[in-house]
Design a protein around this motif. Sequence first.
Motif, PDB file in Angstrom:
ATOM      1  N   GLU A   1     -19.635   7.933  -4.976  1.00 29.36           N
ATOM      2  CA  GLU A   1     -19.796   7.601  -6.207  1.00 29.36           C
ATOM      3  C   GLU A   1     -19.782   6.243  -6.742  1.00 29.36           C
ATOM      4  OE1 GLU A   1     -17.550  10.515  -8.914  1.00 29.36           O
ATOM      5  OE2 GLU A   1     -16.314  10.778  -6.976  1.00 29.36           O
ATOM      6  N   TRP A   2     -20.307   5.779  -7.706  1.00 28.71           N
ATOM      7  CA  TRP A   2     -20.327   4.386  -8.283  1.00 28.71           C
ATOM      8  C   TRP A   2     -19.142   4.431  -9.548  1.00 28.71           C
ATOM      9  CZ3 TRP A   2     -22.195   3.083 -12.952  1.00 28.71           C
ATOM     10  CH2 TRP A   2     -23.127   3.817 -13.733  1.00 28.71           C
ATOM     11  N   ILE A   3     -18.684   3.297  -9.986  1.00 24.29           N
ATOM     12  CA  ILE A   3     -17.892   2.927 -10.665  1.00 24.29           C
ATOM     13  C   ILE A   3     -18.203   1.640 -11.616  1.00 24.29           C
ATOM     14  CG2 ILE A   3     -16.149   1.951  -9.588  1.00 24.29           C
ATOM     15  CD1 ILE A   3     -13.945   3.359 -10.986  1.00 24.29           C
ATOM     16  N   SER A   4     -18.010   1.640 -12.879  1.00 21.45           N
ATOM     17  CA  SER A   4     -18.344   0.212 -13.420  1.00 21.45           C
ATOM     18  C   SER A   4     -17.218  -0.025 -14.640  1.00 21.45           C
ATOM     19  CB  SER A   4     -19.595   0.070 -14.083  1.00 21.45           C
ATOM     20  OG  SER A   4     -19.680   0.634 -15.131  1.00 21.45           O
TER      21      SER A   4
ATOM     22  N   GLN B   1     -26.933  -2.106  -8.706  1.00 18.84           N
ATOM     23  CA  GLN B   1     -26.892  -2.130  -7.108  1.00 18.84           C
ATOM     24  C   GLN B   1     -25.723  -1.025  -6.661  1.00 18.84           C
ATOM     25  OE1 GLN B   1     -25.751  -5.757  -5.123  1.00 18.84           O
ATOM     26  NE2 GLN B   1     -25.624  -4.766  -3.013  1.00 18.84           N
ATOM     27  N   ALA B   2     -24.613  -0.858  -7.452  1.00 24.56           N
ATOM     28  CA  ALA B   2     -23.674   0.087  -7.255  1.00 24.56           C
ATOM     29  C   ALA B   2     -24.272   1.467  -7.257  1.00 24.56           C
ATOM     30  CB  ALA B   2     -22.393  -0.274  -8.117  1.00 24.56           C
ATOM     31  N   ARG B   3     -24.888   1.420  -8.456  1.00 27.50           N
ATOM     32  CA  ARG B   3     -25.328   2.843  -8.551  1.00 27.50           C
ATOM     33  C   ARG B   3     -26.370   3.462  -7.509  1.00 27.50           C
ATOM     34  NH1 ARG B   3     -30.098   4.242 -10.040  1.00 27.50           N
ATOM     35  NH2 ARG B   3     -30.379   2.182 -11.104  1.00 27.50           N
ATOM     36  N   ARG B   4     -27.237   2.357  -7.109  1.00 28.18           N
ATOM     37  CA  ARG B   4     -28.406   2.583  -6.127  1.00 28.18           C
ATOM     38  C   ARG B   4     -27.945   2.836  -4.679  1.00 28.18           C
ATOM     39  NH1 ARG B   4     -30.731  -1.540  -5.475  1.00 28.18           N
ATOM     40  NH2 ARG B   4     -30.049  -3.073  -7.053  1.00 28.18           N
TER      41      ARG B   4
ATOM     42  N   ALA C   1     -21.047  -6.153   0.062  1.00 25.81           N
ATOM     43  CA  ALA C   1     -22.673  -5.819  -0.155  1.00 25.81           C
ATOM     44  C   ALA C   1     -23.233  -6.987  -1.086  1.00 25.81           C
ATOM     45  CB  ALA C   1     -23.007  -4.734  -0.620  1.00 25.81           C
ATOM     46  N   ARG C   2     -22.472  -8.053  -1.207  1.00 24.16           N
ATOM     47  CA  ARG C   2     -22.732  -9.175  -2.053  1.00 24.16           C
ATOM     48  C   ARG C   2     -22.344 -10.450  -1.472  1.00 24.16           C
ATOM     49  NH1 ARG C   2     -20.439 -11.011  -7.097  1.00 24.16           N
ATOM     50  NH2 ARG C   2     -20.987 -12.952  -5.665  1.00 24.16           N
ATOM     51  N   PRO C   3     -23.174 -11.131  -0.814  1.00 27.45           N
ATOM     52  CA  PRO C   3     -22.829 -12.336  -0.190  1.00 27.45           C
ATOM     53  C   PRO C   3     -22.286 -13.453  -1.199  1.00 27.45           C
ATOM     54  CG  PRO C   3     -25.007 -11.760   0.427  1.00 27.45           C
ATOM     55  CD  PRO C   3     -24.612 -10.952  -0.739  1.00 27.45           C
ATOM     56  N   THR C   4     -21.195 -14.058  -0.749  1.00 33.76           N
ATOM     57  CA  THR C   4     -20.337 -15.003  -1.550  1.00 33.76           C
ATOM     58  C   THR C   4     -19.947 -16.280  -1.016  1.00 33.76           C
ATOM     59  OG1 THR C   4     -18.415 -14.927  -3.146  1.00 33.76           O
ATOM     60  CG2 THR C   4     -18.152 -13.773  -1.005  1.00 33.76           C
ATOM     61  N   LYS C   5     -19.880 -17.388  -1.699  1.00 34.27           N
ATOM     62  CA  LYS C   5     -19.317 -18.768  -1.224  1.00 34.27           C
ATOM     63  C   LYS C   5     -17.957 -18.808  -1.679  1.00 34.27           C
ATOM     64  CE  LYS C   5     -22.402 -22.086  -2.032  1.00 34.27           C
ATOM     65  NZ  LYS C   5     -23.222 -22.860  -2.917  1.00 34.27           N
TER      66      LYS C   5
ATOM     67  N   CYS D   1     -18.537   3.004  -4.744  1.00 35.54           N
ATOM     68  CA  CYS D   1     -19.223   1.536  -4.895  1.00 35.54           C
ATOM     69  C   CYS D   1     -18.991   0.773  -6.206  1.00 35.54           C
ATOM     70  CB  CYS D   1     -20.943   1.713  -4.910  1.00 35.54           C
ATOM     71  SG  CYS D   1     -21.282   2.568  -3.428  1.00 35.54           S
ATOM     72  N   ASN D   2     -18.775  -0.310  -6.392  1.00 34.85           N
ATOM     73  CA  ASN D   2     -18.231  -1.173  -7.521  1.00 34.85           C
ATOM     74  C   ASN D   2     -18.845  -2.464  -7.533  1.00 34.85           C
ATOM     75  OD1 ASN D   2     -15.690  -2.869  -7.736  1.00 34.85           O
ATOM     76  ND2 ASN D   2     -16.061  -1.969  -5.765  1.00 34.85           N
ATOM     77  N   CYS D   3     -18.932  -2.950  -8.944  1.00 36.90           N
ATOM     78  CA  CYS D   3     -18.994  -4.076  -9.307  1.00 36.90           C
ATOM     79  C   CYS D   3     -18.021  -4.708 -10.041  1.00 36.90           C
ATOM     80  CB  CYS D   3     -20.461  -4.257 -10.382  1.00 36.90           C
ATOM     81  SG  CYS D   3     -20.957  -5.964 -10.699  1.00 36.90           S
ATOM     82  N   ALA D   4     -17.144  -5.577  -9.559  1.00 40.52           N
ATOM     83  CA  ALA D   4     -16.124  -6.373 -10.218  1.00 40.52           C
ATOM     84  C   ALA D   4     -15.199  -5.483 -10.875  1.00 40.52           C
ATOM     85  CB  ALA D   4     -16.722  -7.379 -11.224  1.00 40.52           C
TER      86      ALA D   4
END
Length: 536
Positions: free
Chosen positions: A263-266, A247-250, A310-314, A290-293
């Motif tokens: 840019e995206w990063i992981s 999702q970060a890349r897209r 961009a990631r719904p969370t509880k 854009c990044n994931c964690a």
Amino acid sequence: MPLELRPYQREAIDAFWAAHREEGVRRGIINLPTGTGKTITALTAARERGGRTLWLAHRDELIEQPRRAIAAVWPEAETGVVKAEQDEPDAQVVFASVQTACRPQRLARLRGFDFVVVDEAHHATAPSYVRVLRGVRCFADDGPPTLGLTATVERGDQKALGAVFERIVYQLQLLEAIQRGYLVDLRPLRIMLNVNLDAVHTVSGDFHQGELDAALLKAGVAEAVADAYVRHGEGRKAIVFTVSVDQARRTAEALQRRGVAAEWISGDLPIDERRAILHRLHTGETRVVCNCAVLTEGFDEPSVSCVVVARPTKSKTLYLQMIGRGTRLHPGKEDCLVIDVAGATERHTLIQAPALFGLPADAELEGRTITEALQDNALMDAMEARTGSTELATLRSLLRPDWQQFHKRVRWLKVDDGLYCLPAGEAGNLALIEVGPEQWVVELVPRDRRLPVERLTPQPVWQELAQGLAEDYVRRAEAVGLVLATASWRLRPASEKQLAALRRWGIEPRPGMTAGEASDELTMAAIRARYRRRAS
């Protein structure tokens, strides 16, 4: 000369030692929002305790940051690091990676500490932390006092911190920090996707990541985020938090198609490549990452003024970590735009920006910041009528009139790259100066050019801390009226005295120039001249 603490930092330290001395609390938590100086607070407490300190953290950045900061707080302390191949357990202040410190051979050498600090203390229930804390006798009746630092006292997996810490000894509310001008205000915006979140299961207190990723992909989240940024946030530096690397890349690609430098990063990227991407964000060459964690903890880029969840969370813990990347101070930054991606749900409670302040999660603030909305009686009355809630009146009562002046950001003036200035009353002007990579100082520049410049920072520090020290000086000097961007005097016509002064500096006044504009030009001219002379 040690740094002068902010009032709440002094209160937090005093509360910790009072709880220890008067109530026998050995393991207490100080809860301060991200960006309000947890590191400086704990290092000061360690200096005042004296003896030897152990600082525990779980990420390299959370070891390097306090190690750099200690030069400004406790310069005479000998420091050491216990991490991977680094093994300096006998130093006066030891900064240790919990992953290394929990190994039996390394833990056996960590002895004789008078004070222990646990950074990001919401992780402290993990077995590795407990093993280290037991090994250095934090649970013993005569063991070292232990201070936990965190921006949130809740854990996403619902495990209770009471298993490690006895109680919270001090809390600073996010709303109070914003009102008093220690953090920027939040400007929430919600975008709805055509997705039913009730179909997504819950694991460890939050949405199942795989199911959530699939649902967001089907709903076109990358395109929706790109459209929202271009429409509402373009020009701002932004961090986008996603549920997956894909999702970060897209999302980065969708932004690029719209002409945005993204840019995206992981975590899988080589460390040098990650540093290069974040450096480009720092310089402005890249506008959105854009990044994931990857950037939830241990990453600070104060110039970021837009956060896209961009990631719904509880999880309140995760949400606070994400928006904390945008609340820090930076010259010229007025607020942080928080774009929340949401979907339809009846059985899940989503954490979104308004909910952090007791407002309904789906509150439509019509472009206002949080504090602007809370001060809008008509808007709040309408919201109370819609929700039937009586809690909003209580929330509004928390607004302190004497803090409202700090809610609006002060007017920092950019003189040149690496040089900003701020009026500071009769004493003169403040200069915020970059003296090296990530090294900044604050100097007081007297109005009388015959007087010397006074350095206000004992040692070079990072930009955010230097800016905060400068603004704290303005508060103490009671010169707030000179720096407020909204001060009424700024709108008056420039005086003849100002116009004459401009001409003496070789600046031709513009037609219709205001007093505020003239004052800014004169301040920048004086600072520019002073530092050009010094350079030559």
